[in-house]
Structures are given as structure tokens and as C-alpha cells.
Design an enzyme around this catalytic site. Structure first.
Site, PDB file in Angstrom:
ATOM      1  N   GLU A 216       0.826  -1.212   0.000  1.00  0.00           N
ATOM      2  CA  GLU A 216       0.000   0.000   0.000  1.00  0.00           C
ATOM      3  C   GLU A 216       0.863   1.266   0.000  1.00  0.00           C
ATOM      4  O   GLU A 216       0.562   2.240  -0.692  1.00  0.00           O
ATOM      5  CB  GLU A 216      -0.941   0.001   1.209  1.00  0.00           C
ATOM      6  CG  GLU A 216      -2.016  -1.077   1.172  1.00  0.00           C
ATOM      7  CD  GLU A 216      -2.949  -0.955  -0.026  1.00  0.00           C
ATOM      8  OE1 GLU A 216      -3.096   0.149  -0.582  1.00  0.00           O
ATOM      9  OE2 GLU A 216      -3.533  -1.985  -0.417  1.00  0.00           O
ATOM     10  N   HIS A 219       2.203   1.897  -3.408  1.00  0.00           N
ATOM     11  CA  HIS A 219       1.226   2.601  -4.244  1.00  0.00           C
ATOM     12  C   HIS A 219       1.290   4.106  -3.995  1.00  0.00           C
ATOM     13  O   HIS A 219       1.213   4.907  -4.930  1.00  0.00           O
ATOM     14  CB  HIS A 219      -0.187   2.109  -3.931  1.00  0.00           C
ATOM     15  CG  HIS A 219      -0.559   0.829  -4.604  1.00  0.00           C
ATOM     16  ND1 HIS A 219      -0.147   0.492  -5.876  1.00  0.00           N
ATOM     17  CD2 HIS A 219      -1.333  -0.210  -4.183  1.00  0.00           C
ATOM     18  CE1 HIS A 219      -0.644  -0.684  -6.205  1.00  0.00           C
ATOM     19  NE2 HIS A 219      -1.359  -1.136  -5.195  1.00  0.00           N
ATOM     20  N   CYS A 231       6.026 -10.396  -7.275  1.00  0.00           N
ATOM     21  CA  CYS A 231       6.494  -9.162  -6.633  1.00  0.00           C
ATOM     22  C   CYS A 231       5.508  -8.755  -5.550  1.00  0.00           C
ATOM     23  O   CYS A 231       4.310  -9.056  -5.628  1.00  0.00           O
ATOM     24  CB  CYS A 231       6.600  -8.078  -7.709  1.00  0.00           C
ATOM     25  SG  CYS A 231       6.976  -6.409  -7.134  1.00  0.00           S
TER      26      CYS A 231
END
Length: 296
Positions: A216, A219, A231
Site C-alpha cells: 500500500e 502505491h 512481486c
């Protein structure tokens, strides 16, 4: 033969030999080129997997460079973890180990804030799951809890809760959610240990938390779901899929990350190796060791 002519011939052959040796010398591989040898090709997507149900575009490095993203800057370069809920000793230990890991993974100072009580969740954002346990609307955590509490020196604020999360009414649950523009995200620990954390399932749960948290935050730093190799940035629909994905960022995703967060690749690898060794995460230790061997 005159001395001048002899010297000229000697210098000529010496120069030719030097040029020959230089031209034959292999070009030294970059860090990314070296560790790419350890990338594991993605298998064909199976029904129910993230890639099977989502048609996503491959984010090349050039695409990443053009993406609007958060980057650390002086005075705004700390990752904060915000626990939300009531945590027992094992859960608290898991959060501390996650803090340690994220500091290594992103090579940024990482801190844990004092826990917020579950009372910050109003009744309107709660529901009962199909299994009968309480769930919290993930978007509320981002918009009404984390954004308002993000420290001024934070580049990222990641909430961690022991409550199960859901993103919208037609979804069963979600492991994590992030607002990339605002640099806030939340991860739920609940499903990583099936509602009850014990010594026997601690490492399994921790490994999942490390993957989802780094995913997260990745991102938030502009990295899309990875379609390059197995990955940590691969999309996931289930714990089975999360467990299949490695904690390692592939060579392409590492190149993206390092272009935004300038750090010493070898130092990071060595610290990851030591972390995995300490926790007996043998599979991840093996991958970090293999990468190190390629760049020594």
C-alpha cells in the site's frame, strides 16, 4: 632500428593491446540489471486471481516517471504508523516489527504513534460481515481519521487496525486501502491471523502484514500493480494469493522506488537480509541473499 622508431612501435602495440583488452571487457551490470536475474516470471492468471479479474496496464519505468506521486522531502520524510483499536501484546509486537521492516524496506525513518481507541469508529461506518464479526468502512478511516491526524513531517501515514475492513457495500472485505494523493492508508490485521493471533501463527500473520503494508505504501509512492514478475506489488484477491506473492520488490519496482527515494541499494539489501534472518523468514532470506550475491 632507431630508438625513436622502436619506441613508436612499442607504444603502438601497447596502445593496441590496451584497446583490445578494454573492448573485450564486459560492461559492468547495473544493480537493477544484476538482480533482474532473480525475478520470477508470473504464471498464467487463474480464475479468482487478481490478474484474471482485472485488466491492468503494464506500468513501464517511463510511465512511472510521468505519474504524479508523493516523494519524501526535507522536513516531510517520515513514515508514521497509526494503530487504531485495542491491541494485545502479540499484536503490539507485530506492529513494532512492521515499523522496523518498513524503515528498512523504504530506507526512511518510521515511527509508531499512540493507539487510537475503537470509539473513533461511529456506528454508521460499522456492519456485520457474513461470518458475523464487525467490519469498518475503510474509506472513513482514510477521510475522517487519518487525513486529519497526519503529522506535518509525515510523508506517509499508515493506519493499522485489528478490525476487519470493507471498501463498499458490495465487497466482502479488503486487506488495505490507500489514498495515494493524500499519502494515507490503512491495513487490517484481522484476516492475517483469522481473528486470533497466537505464537503459532505469528510469523505467518506478520509476513502478510509486511507485504500488504509495503504494498500500500508502494502505491502511495506511485508504483502501480506489478505485471513484471512475482512481486510484493502484485495485486491480490485472497490470502492464498498474498502468500504466493513474495515480499521482495522485483527489479523494475525497485528501480521505480529508488528513483523517488534515493538510498543505497546494497545497504538496503543487507539490512533486509539481517531482518529476515533474525525472524527466520527463510524464503525471504534466501531471496535477499541471492540478490546480495549478484551485486557483491
Amino acid at each position: 632500428m632507431s630508438r625513436e622508431k622502436y619506441n613508436f612501435i612499442f607504444i603502438f602495440f601497447l596502445s593496441a593491446a590496451f584497446l583490445f583488452l578494454f573492448s573485450c571487457r564486459k560492461k559492468e551490470k547495473t544493480y537493477v540489471e544484476a538482480i533482474a536475474l532473480n525475478d520470477v516470471k508470473l504464471s498464467h492468471p487463474k480464475p479468482g486471481s487478481w490478474r484474471y479479474s482485472h485488466d491492468e496496464k503494464f506500468q513501464q519505468f517511463e510511465d512511472f516517471q510521468k505519474t504524479r506521486k508523493i516523494t519524501p522531502e526535507p522536513g516531510k520524510n517520515i513514515i508514521y504508523l497509526q494503530p487504531i483499536g485495542t491491541f494485545n501484546e502479540l499484536q503490539t509486537k507485530e506492529i513494532e516489527l512492521t515499523k522496523e521492516y518498513l524503515a528498512i524496506y523504504f530506507q526512511l525513518e518510521t515511527k509508531v504513534l499512540p493507539a487510537l481507541p475503537s470509539t473513533v469508529f461511529p456506528e454508521a461506518v460499522k456492519r456485520n460481515s457474513k461470518e458475523g464479526h464487525e467490519q469498518i468502512l475503510a474509506g472513513y478511516v482514510l477521510d475522517s481519521i487519518l487525513i486529519k491526524r497526519k503529522p506535518k513531517d509525515a510523508v506517509i501515514l499508515m493506519g493499522i487496525t485489528e478490525k476487519d475492513l470493507f471498501p463498499q457495500s458490495d465487497w466482502n472485505y479488503i486487506f488495505g486501502l490507500a489514498s495515494y494523493e493524500n499519502g494515507v492508508g490503512v491495513t487490517s490485521m484481522y484476516r492475517f491471523y483469522n481473528g486470533h493471533l497466537t505464537i503459532s501463527n505469528f510469523n505467518e500473520s506478520l509476513n502478510r502484514l509486511l507485504k500488504i503494508s509495503s504494498h500500500e505504501i508502494g502505491h502511495m509512492f506511485g508504483i502501480s500493480h506489478c505485471l513484471n514478475a512475482n512481486c510484493v506489488m502484485n495485486g491480490t484477491n485472497s490470502l492464498t494469493e498474498t502468500d504466493y506473492h513474495v515480499a521482495r520488490a522485483c527489479s523494475l519496482c525497485q528501480m521505480k522506488l529508488n528513483s523517488s527515494i534515493k538510498y543505497d541499494n546494497k545497504k538496503r539489501l543487507l539490512e533486509l537480509k539481517n531482518y529476515f534472518e533474525k525472524l527466520h523468514f527463510n524464503s525471504e532470506l534466501s531471496r535477499a541473499t541471492q540478490d546480495l550475491n549478484l551485486v557483491q
